[in-house]
Every structure is written in structure tokens, then in C-alpha cells.
Design a protein around this motif. Structure first.
Motif, PDB file in Angstrom:
ATOM      1  N   GLY A   9       0.817  -1.200   0.000  1.00 29.19           N
ATOM      2  CA  GLY A   9       0.000   0.000   0.000  1.00 29.19           C
ATOM      3  C   GLY A   9       0.856   1.258   0.000  1.00 29.19           C
ATOM      4  N   GLY A  10       0.186   2.402  -0.144  1.00 33.23           N
ATOM      5  CA  GLY A  10       0.906   3.659  -0.138  1.00 33.23           C
ATOM      6  C   GLY A  10       0.057   4.792  -0.664  1.00 33.23           C
ATOM      7  N   LEU A  11       0.734   5.890  -0.946  1.00 37.02           N
ATOM      8  CA  LEU A  11       0.083   7.094  -1.470  1.00 37.02           C
ATOM      9  C   LEU A  11       0.389   7.198  -2.958  1.00 37.02           C
ATOM     10  CD1 LEU A  11      -1.340   9.858  -1.121  1.00 37.02           C
ATOM     11  CD2 LEU A  11       0.910  10.789  -0.514  1.00 37.02           C
ATOM     12  N   VAL A  12      -0.639   7.398  -3.749  1.00 38.29           N
ATOM     13  CA  VAL A  12      -0.477   7.502  -5.193  1.00 38.29           C
ATOM     14  C   VAL A  12      -1.457   8.532  -5.732  1.00 38.29           C
ATOM     15  CG1 VAL A  12      -2.114   5.633  -5.660  1.00 38.29           C
ATOM     16  CG2 VAL A  12      -0.299   6.127  -7.317  1.00 38.29           C
ATOM     17  N   GLN A  13      -1.087   9.160  -6.828  1.00 33.28           N
ATOM     18  CA  GLN A  13      -1.997  10.121  -7.453  1.00 33.28           C
ATOM     19  C   GLN A  13      -3.060   9.385  -8.262  1.00 33.28           C
ATOM     20  OE1 GLN A  13       0.452  12.858  -9.720  1.00 33.28           O
ATOM     21  NE2 GLN A  13       0.424  14.319  -8.020  1.00 33.28           N
ATOM     22  N   ASP A  89     -11.003   4.920  -4.320  1.00 34.16           N
ATOM     23  CA  ASP A  89     -10.373   3.645  -3.982  1.00 34.16           C
ATOM     24  C   ASP A  89      -9.595   3.732  -2.669  1.00 34.16           C
ATOM     25  OD1 ASP A  89      -9.593   3.234  -7.457  1.00 34.16           O
ATOM     26  OD2 ASP A  89     -11.181   2.216  -6.336  1.00 34.16           O
ATOM     27  N   THR A  90      -9.503   4.917  -2.113  1.00 34.84           N
ATOM     28  CA  THR A  90      -8.790   5.097  -0.845  1.00 34.84           C
ATOM     29  C   THR A  90      -9.416   4.272   0.261  1.00 34.84           C
ATOM     30  OG1 THR A  90      -8.019   7.321  -1.394  1.00 34.84           O
ATOM     31  CG2 THR A  90      -8.216   6.786   0.944  1.00 34.84           C
ATOM     32  N   GLY A  91      -8.587   3.561   0.993  1.00 35.98           N
ATOM     33  CA  GLY A  91      -9.073   2.753   2.099  1.00 35.98           C
ATOM     34  C   GLY A  91      -8.025   1.767   2.552  1.00 35.98           C
ATOM     35  N   VAL A  92      -8.429   0.890   3.449  1.00 31.17           N
ATOM     36  CA  VAL A  92      -7.561  -0.177   3.925  1.00 31.17           C
ATOM     37  C   VAL A  92      -7.954  -1.463   3.197  1.00 31.17           C
ATOM     38  CG1 VAL A  92      -6.731  -1.468   5.909  1.00 31.17           C
ATOM     39  CG2 VAL A  92      -7.350   0.941   6.160  1.00 31.17           C
ATOM     40  N   TYR A  93      -6.965  -2.109   2.622  1.00 32.34           N
ATOM     41  CA  TYR A  93      -7.179  -3.327   1.848  1.00 32.34           C
ATOM     42  C   TYR A  93      -6.726  -4.533   2.661  1.00 32.34           C
ATOM     43  CZ  TYR A  93      -8.464  -0.612  -2.210  1.00 32.34           C
ATOM     44  OH  TYR A  93      -9.128   0.228  -3.076  1.00 32.34           O
ATOM     45  N   TRP A 104      -8.159 -12.830   8.510  1.00 28.28           N
ATOM     46  CA  TRP A 104      -7.827 -11.542   7.914  1.00 28.28           C
ATOM     47  C   TRP A 104      -6.384 -11.178   8.218  1.00 28.28           C
ATOM     48  CZ3 TRP A 104     -11.695  -9.506   5.010  1.00 28.28           C
ATOM     49  CH2 TRP A 104     -12.996  -9.926   5.280  1.00 28.28           C
ATOM     50  N   GLY A 105      -5.784 -10.429   7.299  1.00 26.83           N
ATOM     51  CA  GLY A 105      -4.514  -9.816   7.590  1.00 26.83           C
ATOM     52  C   GLY A 105      -4.742  -8.517   8.348  1.00 26.83           C
ATOM     53  N   GLN A 106      -3.642  -7.816   8.591  1.00 31.93           N
ATOM     54  CA  GLN A 106      -3.718  -6.564   9.342  1.00 31.93           C
ATOM     55  C   GLN A 106      -4.158  -5.399   8.473  1.00 31.93           C
ATOM     56  OE1 GLN A 106      -0.991  -7.717   8.026  1.00 31.93           O
ATOM     57  NE2 GLN A 106       0.038  -5.952   7.102  1.00 31.93           N
ATOM     58  N   GLY A 107      -4.126  -5.606   7.153  1.00 35.34           N
ATOM     59  CA  GLY A 107      -4.535  -4.559   6.225  1.00 35.34           C
ATOM     60  C   GLY A 107      -3.375  -3.681   5.780  1.00 35.34           C
ATOM     61  N   THR A 108      -3.541  -3.098   4.618  1.00 33.22           N
ATOM     62  CA  THR A 108      -2.559  -2.154   4.102  1.00 33.22           C
ATOM     63  C   THR A 108      -3.291  -0.928   3.560  1.00 33.22           C
ATOM     64  OG1 THR A 108      -0.603  -1.908   2.656  1.00 33.22           O
ATOM     65  CG2 THR A 108      -2.429  -3.232   1.789  1.00 33.22           C
ATOM     66  N   GLN A 109      -2.817   0.245   3.933  1.00 35.43           N
ATOM     67  CA  GLN A 109      -3.506   1.493   3.588  1.00 35.43           C
ATOM     68  C   GLN A 109      -3.178   1.900   2.156  1.00 35.43           C
ATOM     69  OE1 GLN A 109      -5.632   3.640   5.492  1.00 35.43           O
ATOM     70  NE2 GLN A 109      -5.872   4.687   3.514  1.00 35.43           N
TER      71      GLN A 109
END
Length: 114
Positions: A9-13, A89-93, A104-109
């Protein structure tokens, strides 16, 4: 003991891409259906995509044509390639497997900026 660990996960435009990974342990990976869910702000957790042991895939309508789920059985890893990302689409996956119980996993932002 079943363990799912997401990463990528991460920040993307908006319009960009990310590739999520989920490494599984404690299960016989190649016989399980693996799924990706997400929880976006103000909404309940929702199914994004799934892939069966045989490689059959299914997608939520809101990601069809943009996201691709795949699996690497020798690596016990499932991937989610996300293209043409949108701010919504922003959220925790989360990675998911059902073995008589929902794991479940811990999630990725994932954060998509406009």
C-alpha cells in the motif's frame, strides 16, 4: 496457525498504480480461494476480488477492468494489481481466506490523491 500479511500500500496520485501482496502461512495455500476486501471511509468492508484454487477470478463491478487479482502458489502469495486508481479507492485493503473461520490480515492502507 493461519497468518496473512499484506504489503504494497501507499500514497499515489489518481490514475496511478499499486500492487498489493498478501503472503499466507499456516494453510495449504494452493487449495484455498483467496480474496481481497477493502474498507473505505464511511462504508462497510466490501469484497474487491477473489481467486479460486483453479485460478478463476471474480471482481466487484467498481474495479472491473482496473484491478487484477493473481496468485503465486509456490510463494503462497496473492496479489492485487490496481491500475487507474481513483480517490474513491482510498481505504484499507485486507487479504482474506476462509478455513471454517474468516481469517484476515492486518490490512494495508491505500491513499489516492486527486
Amino acid at each position: 496457525q493461519v497468518r496473512l500479511v499484506e504489503s504494497g500500500g501507499g500514497l499515489v496520485q489518481a490514475g496511478g498504480s499499486l500492487r498489493l501482496s498478501c503472503a499466507a502461512s499456516g494453510i495449504i495455500f494452493n487449495i484455498n480461494t483467496m480474496r481481497w476486501y477493502r474498507q473505505t471511509p464511511g462504508k462497510q468492508r466490501e469484497l474487491v476480488a477473489g481467486i479460486t484454487s483453479g485460478g478463476t477470478t471474480n471482481y466487484a463491478d467498481f474495479v472491473k477492468g482496473r484491478f487484477t487479482i493473481s496468485r503465486d502458489n509456490p510463494k503462497s502469495t496473492v496479489y492485487l494489481q490496481m491500475n487507474s486508481l481513483k480517490p474513491e479507492d482510498t481505504g484499507v485493503y485486507y487479504c482474506n481466506v476462509v478455513r471454517g473461520y474468516n481469517y484476515w490480515g492486518q490490512g494495508t492502507q491505500v491513499t489516492v490523491s486527486s
